[in-house]
Design a protein around this motif. Sequence first.
Motif, PDB file in Angstrom:
ATOM      1  N   SER A   1       1.619   3.988   1.348  1.00  0.00           N
ATOM      2  CA  SER A   1       2.036   3.248   0.317  1.00  0.00           C
ATOM      3  C   SER A   1       1.072   2.308  -0.555  1.00  0.00           C
ATOM      4  N   SER A   2       1.288   2.219  -1.703  1.00  0.00           N
ATOM      5  CA  SER A   2       0.762   1.086  -2.496  1.00  0.00           C
ATOM      6  C   SER A   2       1.714   0.366  -3.395  1.00  0.00           C
ATOM      7  N   PRO A   3       1.145  -0.711  -4.086  1.00  0.00           N
ATOM      8  CA  PRO A   3       2.138  -1.301  -5.004  1.00  0.00           C
ATOM      9  C   PRO A   3       2.334  -0.386  -6.158  1.00  0.00           C
ATOM     10  N   GLU A   4       1.673   0.712  -6.590  1.00  0.00           N
ATOM     11  CA  GLU A   4       1.998   1.575  -7.704  1.00  0.00           C
ATOM     12  C   GLU A   4       2.715   2.663  -7.122  1.00  0.00           C
ATOM     13  N   ARG A   5       2.803   2.924  -5.743  1.00  0.00           N
ATOM     14  CA  ARG A   5       3.421   4.215  -5.464  1.00  0.00           C
ATOM     15  C   ARG A   5       3.934   3.975  -3.893  1.00  0.00           C
ATOM     16  N   LEU A   6       5.280   4.141  -3.764  1.00  0.00           N
ATOM     17  CA  LEU A   6       5.848   4.289  -2.631  1.00  0.00           C
ATOM     18  C   LEU A   6       5.787   5.619  -1.845  1.00  0.00           C
ATOM     19  N   VAL A   7       5.586   5.579  -0.690  1.00  0.00           N
ATOM     20  CA  VAL A   7       5.471   6.867   0.178  1.00  0.00           C
ATOM     21  C   VAL A   7       6.722   6.991   0.961  1.00  0.00           C
TER      22      VAL A   7
END
Length: 72
Positions: free
Chosen positions: A29-35
Motif C-alpha cells: 500500500s501507499s498513501p495514494e493506493r491501499l491494497v
Amino acid sequence: MPKKEKKRLQVVISEEQDALLTRAAYELSSPERLVSKSEVVRLAIAKIVQELEEGKAELAELLKRLEPEEQA
C-alpha cells in the motif's frame, strides 16, 4: 472485456498466514493506493501461475508446503 467476478472462496487460514497477508497488504500500500488482503491473494495466485509457466517453481515443491497444514 469486463472482469468476470467469481464468488469469494472461503479458505481457512492460520493466524500466522493472516498476519502475513496483512503485512504484505501494508507493504504494498501507499498513501495514494491501499491494497487489500484479497488483492494480495490475487497477486500471489498470478505470481504462482507465472512462475509455474516459466518453469521457475516446481509443483512438487509447492505441494510440500501444504503438507504440514493438511495434517493439522
